[in-house]
Motif scaffolding. Structure first.
Motif, PDB file in Angstrom:
ATOM      1  N   MET A   1       7.696   0.990  -3.446  1.00  0.00           N
ATOM      2  CA  MET A   1       6.660   1.096  -2.433  1.00  0.00           C
ATOM      3  C   MET A   1       7.110   2.015  -1.292  1.00  0.00           C
ATOM      4  O   MET A   1       6.336   2.843  -0.809  1.00  0.00           O
ATOM      5  CB  MET A   1       6.309  -0.286  -1.879  1.00  0.00           C
ATOM      6  CG  MET A   1       5.144  -0.281  -0.901  1.00  0.00           C
ATOM      7  SD  MET A   1       4.680  -1.940  -0.352  1.00  0.00           S
ATOM      8  CE  MET A   1       6.123  -2.357   0.641  1.00  0.00           C
TER       9      MET A   1
ATOM     10  N   THR B   1      -6.613   7.339  -1.749  1.00  0.00           N
ATOM     11  CA  THR B   1      -5.815   6.204  -1.291  1.00  0.00           C
ATOM     12  C   THR B   1      -6.239   4.901  -1.961  1.00  0.00           C
ATOM     13  O   THR B   1      -5.427   3.973  -2.074  1.00  0.00           O
ATOM     14  CB  THR B   1      -5.905   6.053   0.235  1.00  0.00           C
ATOM     15  OG1 THR B   1      -7.283   5.990   0.635  1.00  0.00           O
ATOM     16  CG2 THR B   1      -5.242   7.229   0.933  1.00  0.00           C
TER      17      THR B   1
ATOM     18  N   VAL C   1      -0.045   0.157   2.840  1.00  0.00           N
ATOM     19  CA  VAL C   1       0.421   1.506   2.503  1.00  0.00           C
ATOM     20  C   VAL C   1      -0.766   2.448   2.321  1.00  0.00           C
ATOM     21  O   VAL C   1      -0.758   3.589   2.796  1.00  0.00           O
ATOM     22  CB  VAL C   1       1.285   1.473   1.219  1.00  0.00           C
ATOM     23  CG1 VAL C   1       1.617   2.888   0.757  1.00  0.00           C
ATOM     24  CG2 VAL C   1       2.565   0.693   1.456  1.00  0.00           C
TER      25      VAL C   1
ATOM     26  N   THR D   1       5.567   5.678  -0.142  1.00  0.00           N
ATOM     27  CA  THR D   1       5.202   5.958   1.245  1.00  0.00           C
ATOM     28  C   THR D   1       5.855   7.244   1.731  1.00  0.00           C
ATOM     29  O   THR D   1       5.192   8.102   2.338  1.00  0.00           O
ATOM     30  CB  THR D   1       5.617   4.785   2.152  1.00  0.00           C
ATOM     31  OG1 THR D   1       5.030   3.577   1.661  1.00  0.00           O
ATOM     32  CG2 THR D   1       5.159   5.017   3.578  1.00  0.00           C
TER      33      THR D   1
ATOM     34  N   TRP E   1       0.433  -3.358  -0.387  1.00  0.00           N
ATOM     35  CA  TRP E   1      -0.043  -2.083  -0.918  1.00  0.00           C
ATOM     36  C   TRP E   1      -1.296  -1.608  -0.197  1.00  0.00           C
ATOM     37  O   TRP E   1      -1.522  -0.403  -0.059  1.00  0.00           O
ATOM     38  CB  TRP E   1      -0.279  -2.190  -2.422  1.00  0.00           C
ATOM     39  CG  TRP E   1       0.999  -2.085  -3.197  1.00  0.00           C
ATOM     40  CD1 TRP E   1       1.722  -3.102  -3.734  1.00  0.00           C
ATOM     41  CD2 TRP E   1       1.727  -0.887  -3.482  1.00  0.00           C
ATOM     42  NE1 TRP E   1       2.862  -2.621  -4.331  1.00  0.00           N
ATOM     43  CE2 TRP E   1       2.883  -1.261  -4.203  1.00  0.00           C
ATOM     44  CE3 TRP E   1       1.516   0.455  -3.212  1.00  0.00           C
ATOM     45  CZ2 TRP E   1       3.820  -0.337  -4.647  1.00  0.00           C
ATOM     46  CZ3 TRP E   1       2.451   1.389  -3.655  1.00  0.00           C
ATOM     47  CH2 TRP E   1       3.579   0.983  -4.363  1.00  0.00           C
TER      48      TRP E   1
END
Length: 231
Positions: free
Chosen positions: A94, A11, A159, A98, A156
């Motif tokens: 984005m 991540t 996310v 996701t 970000w």
């Protein structure tokens, strides 16, 4: 501890990618090459870490049904993003990351249950490589659309936190789940990843670096294959 390290590495690619896009701005050809390389690596990882181990608990037809369901759901979500957010640039990317990342990271977490860390290293590495250029491209576009660098990095980072939670939820929440359920989740996520490769990853790579796309895919596949043999 190993589980947390793997989740943080995968991540963190979103945050590093956002920093890359916001401050460094490497060329589109470089980005396209990395995207293609990641796609090649994902082909091996999806088959070896998600699909093959799931056939016995589910049977062949059960695995196929779950794969098709995952591909169908991702394709529907991708269509919705393209139709509703056609002119949204980085924000649309984005959202696409996701939608793709939640089942992908859920599967990563469930794949870590009872597995040696090295056995899923190829999958984790492939997710890292795919997240990095996607976040870079999305961040760059969002800044071009008028958002500040701090806003982009905050979005970000959010996310990344969501996907980290999905990965840990897949590990902690499914630790006592029956094998057929784990296998279904893995195959469902595999279908979503495969659909994303076909509709997002490889077309993007070819648009930005058409001459080297095929070679980059082969390199990524070879790297993931070599890494998988270490487990």
């Amino acid at each position: 501890m190993t589980v947390l390290i793997v989740i943080c590495i995968t991540t963190a690619a979103l945050i590093l990618g956002a920093l890359w896009g916001a401050y460094v701005g490497l060329g589109r050809r470089t980005e396209g090459f990395v995207v293609a390389l990641a796609g090649g690596a994902l082909i091996v990882s999806v088959m070896d870490e998600l699909i093959r181990p799931s056939v016995d608990p589910l049977t062949l037809w059960g695995a196929i049904a779950a794969i098709l369901a995952g591909a169908a759901l991702f394709s529907a979500g991708d269509y919705w993003v393209n139709e509703r957010l056609r002119n949204s640039g980085g924000a649309g990317m984005m959202l696409a990351v996701t939608l793709d990342g939640v089942p992908e990271n859920l599967a990563l977490g469930s794949a870590l249950i009872g597995a040696d860390a090295l056995a899923v290293a190829a999958l984790a590495g492939s997710i890292f490589l795919s997240n990095l250029p996607e976040a870079a491209g999305g961040a760059r576009q969002m800044i071009s659309d008028g958002r500040s660098r701090w806003q982009v990095l905050a979005l970000w980072s959010a996310v990344a936190a969501l996907l980290a939670a999905a990965a840990y939820g897949g590990y902690a929440g499914l630790s006592n789940a029956p094998k057929p359920l784990l296998a279904t989740i893995n195959c469902f996520a595999a279908g979503a990843v495969l659909a994303s490769l076909a509709t997002e990853v490889f077309p993007k790579a070819f648009r930005e670096d058409s001459e080297w796309t095929g070679i980059a895919v082969a390199i990524g596949l070879s790297l993931a294959l070599a890494l998988s043999q270490l487990g």
